[in-house]
Design a protein around this motif. Structure first.
Motif, PDB file in Angstrom:
ATOM      1  N   THR A 104       0.827  -1.213   0.000  1.00  0.00           N
ATOM      2  CA  THR A 104       0.000   0.000   0.000  1.00  0.00           C
ATOM      3  C   THR A 104       0.859   1.260   0.000  1.00  0.00           C
ATOM      4  O   THR A 104       0.579   2.221  -0.722  1.00  0.00           O
ATOM      5  N   ILE A 105       1.901   1.265   0.818  1.00  0.00           N
ATOM      6  CA  ILE A 105       2.803   2.429   0.860  1.00  0.00           C
ATOM      7  C   ILE A 105       3.429   2.652  -0.514  1.00  0.00           C
ATOM      8  O   ILE A 105       3.528   3.788  -0.997  1.00  0.00           O
ATOM      9  N   ASN A 106       3.831   1.560  -1.174  1.00  0.00           N
ATOM     10  CA  ASN A 106       4.399   1.687  -2.519  1.00  0.00           C
ATOM     11  C   ASN A 106       3.379   2.216  -3.515  1.00  0.00           C
ATOM     12  O   ASN A 106       3.698   3.067  -4.357  1.00  0.00           O
ATOM     13  N   GLU A 107       2.141   1.708  -3.421  1.00  0.00           N
ATOM     14  CA  GLU A 107       1.097   2.146  -4.352  1.00  0.00           C
ATOM     15  C   GLU A 107       0.817   3.641  -4.201  1.00  0.00           C
ATOM     16  O   GLU A 107       0.749   4.382  -5.188  1.00  0.00           O
ATOM     17  N   ILE A 108       0.640   4.074  -2.948  1.00  0.00           N
ATOM     18  CA  ILE A 108       0.333   5.480  -2.714  1.00  0.00           C
ATOM     19  C   ILE A 108       1.537   6.348  -3.077  1.00  0.00           C
ATOM     20  O   ILE A 108       1.398   7.443  -3.626  1.00  0.00           O
ATOM     21  N   GLY A 109       2.727   5.846  -2.789  1.00  0.00           N
ATOM     22  CA  GLY A 109       3.936   6.568  -3.181  1.00  0.00           C
ATOM     23  C   GLY A 109       4.011   6.774  -4.687  1.00  0.00           C
ATOM     24  O   GLY A 109       4.367   7.859  -5.166  1.00  0.00           O
ATOM     25  N   SER A 110       3.638   5.745  -5.451  1.00  0.00           N
ATOM     26  CA  SER A 110       3.646   5.859  -6.910  1.00  0.00           C
ATOM     27  C   SER A 110       2.589   6.850  -7.383  1.00  0.00           C
ATOM     28  O   SER A 110       2.830   7.649  -8.292  1.00  0.00           O
ATOM     29  N   LEU A 111       1.401   6.805  -6.765  1.00  0.00           N
ATOM     30  CA  LEU A 111       0.327   7.719  -7.144  1.00  0.00           C
ATOM     31  C   LEU A 111       0.715   9.177  -6.922  1.00  0.00           C
ATOM     32  O   LEU A 111       0.357  10.049  -7.702  1.00  0.00           O
ATOM     33  N   LEU A 112       1.474   9.428  -5.844  1.00  0.00           N
ATOM     34  CA  LEU A 112       1.768  10.799  -5.435  1.00  0.00           C
ATOM     35  C   LEU A 112       3.187  11.244  -5.807  1.00  0.00           C
ATOM     36  O   LEU A 112       3.660  12.271  -5.320  1.00  0.00           O
ATOM     37  N   GLY A 113       3.853  10.476  -6.630  1.00  0.00           N
ATOM     38  CA  GLY A 113       5.186  10.872  -7.072  1.00  0.00           C
ATOM     39  C   GLY A 113       6.226  10.816  -5.970  1.00  0.00           C
ATOM     40  O   GLY A 113       7.162  11.631  -5.948  1.00  0.00           O
ATOM     41  N   ALA A 114       6.068   9.852  -5.063  1.00  0.00           N
ATOM     42  CA  ALA A 114       6.991   9.756  -3.921  1.00  0.00           C
ATOM     43  C   ALA A 114       7.496   8.321  -3.759  1.00  0.00           C
ATOM     44  O   ALA A 114       7.589   7.806  -2.645  1.00  0.00           O
ATOM     45  N   LYS A 115       7.825   7.686  -4.868  1.00  0.00           N
ATOM     46  CA  LYS A 115       8.247   6.285  -4.832  1.00  0.00           C
ATOM     47  C   LYS A 115       9.527   6.105  -4.023  1.00  0.00           C
ATOM     48  O   LYS A 115       9.660   5.137  -3.263  1.00  0.00           O
ATOM     49  N   ALA A 116      10.474   7.024  -4.164  1.00  0.00           N
ATOM     50  CA  ALA A 116      11.735   6.894  -3.427  1.00  0.00           C
ATOM     51  C   ALA A 116      11.491   6.962  -1.917  1.00  0.00           C
ATOM     52  O   ALA A 116      12.076   6.191  -1.146  1.00  0.00           O
TER      53      ALA A 116
END
Length: 265
Positions: A104-116
């Protein structure tokens, strides 16, 4: 679901989602949250759109979000479908265990441009989990843990819950493991279970916590009472699918296997 790139107006439809967005340092995108989104404290100043189980569709629409992040276990499907009918993009996540929280953290990070940043959070969580596992590795006993949720009625976690997973990972045995996710139990049943550790958590006020603890201390036949192992904890660390769940794990491991135990460094 089709979601916009770089969404600027995001509504988090559960307190756990709010916490994840803040952990990702993307809180500047939030225009709305649900009731009880109280961590970090700054989240309390954001517009509220009802509770995560009773969403206020009119309030959501008035905030003109370009993305709402929902949870499959909690947000009502009918309301989500009505949002989609109004062309409000909704992305649903399903964090039901530690592994799924990382996803989930990875998914939301990808959605919001915060993958790193998502990768950093997951790396830190994995390291902290590993430290807990290393500390309890080789323990000869797994104390029976009764984890009380709520006050009246008394509710406890079954097997398919975050709390059961936390108890097992922290080196304990869940006294109320079983097929019912959150069974109601009587005081007599707890006495029969004879837990060695009692953990009390509730959304009620601290005064109520203390009263419940005092009530348990009357039952001197309980092993947990005889050894003084009745503890009060913050419910948010145990029932929110956010990075803070690791803090709950660390706390629980210390309560079940205190560092001062013989043989510990």
């Amino acid at each position: 679901v089709t979601v916009p790139r770089n969404p600027a107006r995001v509504i988090a439809l559960a307190p756990s989602i709010t916490e994840i967005v803040y952990a990702l340092n993307q809180q500047h995108r939030l225009v709305g949250v649900t009731r009880y989104s109280d961590y970090p404290a700054a989240a309390q100043s954001l517009p509220q759109v009802g509770s995560y189980v009773q969403l206020n569709l009119e309030k959501i629409a008035s905030l003109t979000p370009d993305l709402c992040i929902a949870v499959k276990d909690g947000n009502p499907l009918k309301v989500i479908q009505r949002m989609e009918a109004l062309n409000i993009p909704v992305y649903a996540v399903d964090p039901r265990d530690f592994t799924a929280i990382g996803v989930t953290i990875n998914e939301i990070g990808s959605l919001l441009g915060a993958k790193a940043r998502a990768d950093d959070i997951n790396g830190e969580m994995a390291a902290r989990i590993a430290r807990v596992q290393s500390r309890i590795e080789g323990k000869k006993t797994r104390p029976r843990v009764f984890f009380q949720i709520g006050v009246s009625p008394i509710v406890a976690p079954g097997t398919d819950t975050f709390i059961h997973e936390l108890i097992e990972m922290a080196g304990g045995e869940n006294a109320t493991a079983g097929p019912t996710p959150y069974p109601r139990v009587s005081r007599e049943q707890v006495l029969t279970l004879a837990p060695e550790v009692v953990i009390i958590t509730s959304m009620a006020r601290l005064e109520t916590f203390e009263k419940v603890k005092q009530e348990w201390q009357r039952w001197t036949q309980l092993p947990a009472v005889r050894t003084g192992r009745i503890h009060l904890v913050n419910s948010d660390l145990y029932d929110r699918a956010s990075p803070r769940l690791v803090e709950g794990l660390e706390q629980l491991a210390e309560l079940i296997h205190p560092s001062a135990e013989a043989g510990d460094p």
